[in-house]
Design a protein around this motif. Structure first.
Motif, mmCIF file in Angstrom:
data_model
loop_
_atom_site.group_PDB
_atom_site.id
_atom_site.type_symbol
_atom_site.label_atom_id
_atom_site.label_comp_id
_atom_site.label_asym_id
_atom_site.label_seq_id
_atom_site.Cartn_x
_atom_site.Cartn_y
_atom_site.Cartn_z
ATOM 1 N N THR B 8 6.195 2.957 3.258
ATOM 2 C CA THR B 8 6.420 3.003 4.677
ATOM 3 C C THR B 8 6.760 1.742 5.026
ATOM 4 O O THR B 8 6.406 0.532 4.438
ATOM 5 C CB THR B 8 5.191 3.232 5.203
ATOM 6 O OG1 THR B 8 4.716 4.533 4.878
ATOM 7 C CG2 THR B 8 5.198 3.007 6.721
ATOM 8 N N HIS B 30 -1.573 4.466 2.180
ATOM 9 C CA HIS B 30 -0.131 4.179 2.267
ATOM 10 C C HIS B 30 0.331 2.898 1.297
ATOM 11 O O HIS B 30 -0.238 1.854 1.349
ATOM 12 C CB HIS B 30 0.319 4.276 3.426
ATOM 13 C CG HIS B 30 0.217 5.504 4.341
ATOM 14 N ND1 HIS B 30 1.217 6.368 4.346
ATOM 15 C CD2 HIS B 30 -0.725 5.934 5.079
ATOM 16 C CE1 HIS B 30 0.743 7.493 4.935
ATOM 17 N NE2 HIS B 30 -0.383 7.076 5.570
ATOM 18 N N ARG B 79 9.029 6.749 5.836
ATOM 19 C CA ARG B 79 8.654 6.429 7.045
ATOM 20 C C ARG B 79 9.104 4.939 7.475
ATOM 21 O O ARG B 79 8.780 4.144 6.666
ATOM 22 C CB ARG B 79 7.283 6.423 7.168
ATOM 23 C CG ARG B 79 6.324 7.844 7.079
ATOM 24 C CD ARG B 79 6.763 8.887 8.244
ATOM 25 N NE ARG B 79 5.822 9.952 8.332
ATOM 26 C CZ ARG B 79 6.506 11.210 7.620
ATOM 27 N NH1 ARG B 79 7.399 11.064 6.602
ATOM 28 N NH2 ARG B 79 5.534 12.209 7.454
#
Lengths: 337, 337
Positions: B8, B30, B79
């Motif tokens: 991310t 994450h 992301r």
């Protein structure tokens, strides 16, 4: 161009209004460097200018760093006009990211040039900064009704962002700036298939096909002939007004699209059939400039009567399309700008 | 970080909201790459994160081409959060051109990364896109009342332009996009001298100096605690909503600046003196989100009561400023954002 007389840069100088501006500046004795990426320019616009000894063309896209041919002569520029951006919906929507970057990065690049040169900078903004206006006519202090998430936003918000940038250069005392908000303009050198309402109606009528009117044709526009617009731009550039005020330039005489169509059909020697199509998303219903600021500060107002301007434009398109009769004239099914 | 679990990217991840977002993403398992130019970030925000094995910091400015450390791993990102931009008036007005370019060029650079990676992209836009709103509360379809030539335009119009860019990537099917319009947010990790109303009031009160209230203090704001905001951002990023709708995130509980000040003064153990100064140019008088879209689509709403959130923020600032007692704590005389 070898003498040391100052240079005027016209970015977007091969486009519709830009080519008229170059011609008028040349006729007034200026030395003009035209910068254009030829994205929407007509090559014949340039051909008319390129024979002039005080004219020079540089092909470049202002989203990129300015080319050396410009940067080497930075100190020679005393005026920088920014007219560079596709201005009709089908053209500016074809690559919306490029439209936004042209407005923001391109304007930034030209502002930096003006700053380094000590040149005065003029941004051609647009009536589109008012979006689909809730007040009528539009004064410069009206903040607009713009959908910043819609398909016209790349242009409308791009120009609003360009204005913000330009006025920040004023606030930071980095450059002398003028901002013109241009309303609908028409005349010779328009692109036959750029999708603007005047060129669309004339070209469709001349081609003998059905003429497309979007919505019921009762939406209004105010049409300014291009020579009036060019005189307004030069008057604004050369005026002493300073500071933080954009200036509307356009013709305050408001007409419906239907009235415009009838005035054009009257120039035809055969009947015309009309097809009505739905109004495009975010297409403004009314648009008319309040030009009292331009009248007061520049002593400027349009003088060309619509009928006369349309007749000239019609004659130019007739010749243009006649000469091009061997090729297929593409009239795009596009938004009534 | 060596395994092949997706990454991310959090641009602006060392800032106030960004650092909380990084921490929350890490706590959810994450792997986070934080990109920040450290323009407004507090170094201690980063120190809290840098010990984590799944956290990596890359110093870079998104107005420039993305650095190789990012580009080499393009395919690993799934992301991309864009929180990169100075967000308080004195900070974003210090270099307005950079603010505009951060919004437009920076967003463009990150959208290109998301497109190349096949990653989902979230833009943090702002309630400032509504300007000084004429309707109350503000729904996402309200087009705003923004002065595009004023001193706040570099930020307001920059964010509007960034939204336009992001939604054009959706229209062109280039990337999956989410757009959050963030309303006033507060909490630990705010910069003591960024000029926002909560940090200003707390820092001035703690410093024992006069507390500045702009105008009569009857202008309203709606204050969202940062953990609520971060949960909203992640919920939006992970939601299935697609298409062309921005989503307001903020606390709909509206308070006057005076009420806020009284709640803060109640946390003090000594009396506080107030000075009233004129309201800055274009400072909005009222601001409150309509969050029904977020409630409906994300099942999200803020849960932290103001008194409790202020107490936590106050305690954090007291410790922060206490530790910094040797240095001069500069509280800038700035706009009540």
């Amino acid at each position: 161009m070898t003498n040391n007389h100052p240079l005027t840069l016209v970015a977007g100088g091969a486009g519709f209004i830009g080519s008229h501006l170059c011609a008028e500046l040349l006729s007034r004795g200026h030395r003009v460097v035209c910068l254009d990426n030829l994205q929407t320019a007509r090559p014949s616009n340039l051909q008319l200018l390129e024979g002039h000894p005080n004219f020079e063309f540089v092909e470049a896209d202002i989203v990129n760093p300015l080319p050396r041919e410009i940067l080497y002569r930075t100190g020679q520029f005393d005026r920088v006009y920014n007219l560079a951006c596709a201005a009709s919906p089908p053209q500016y929507q074809a690559d919306p990211e490029h439209t936004m970057l042209t407005c923001v990065v391109g304007t930034s690049n030209l502002l930096h040039l003006a700053e380094a040169a000590g040149a005065r900078f003029l941004l051609t903004s647009t009536s589109e900064v008012y979006g689909d206006p809730e007040v009528h006519p539009q004064r410069e202090d009206y903040r607009g009704w713009v959908n910043c998430t819609g398909p016209r936003a790349c242009y409308d918000e791009g120009k609003r962002a360009a204005e913000a940038l330009a006025f920040d250069f004023v606030r930071m005392k980095r450059a002398e700036v003028r901002v013109a908000r241009i309303f609908n303009t028409y005349g010779p050198h328009m692109h036959p298939d750029d999708g603007r309402v005047v060129s669309n109606l004339i070209c469709q009528a001349l081609s003998g096909r059905d003429v497309t009117i979007y919505g019921d044709g009762m939406q209004t526009r105010s049409f300014c002939y291009v020579s009036d617009m060019v005189n307004g731009l030069i008057a604004l550039m050369e005026s002493d007004i300073d500071g933080l005020e954009p200036v509307n330039l356009g013709n305050p005489e408001e007409r419906t699209v239907n009235e415009l169509a009838q005035a054009i059909f009257a120039l035809m020697d055969r009947p015309v059939t009309v097809t009505n199509l739905p109004l495009p998303v975010d297409d403004p219903r009314r648009r008319r400039p309040d030009i009292s600021r331009a009248e007061r500060l520049l002593n400027w107002r349009p003088t060309m009567p619509l009928v006369q301007g349309l007749a000239r434009t019609f004659a130019w398109f007739a010749e243009e399309l006649g000469e091009a009769s061997e090729r297929e004239v593409a009239v795009m099914p596009v938004a009534a700008e």
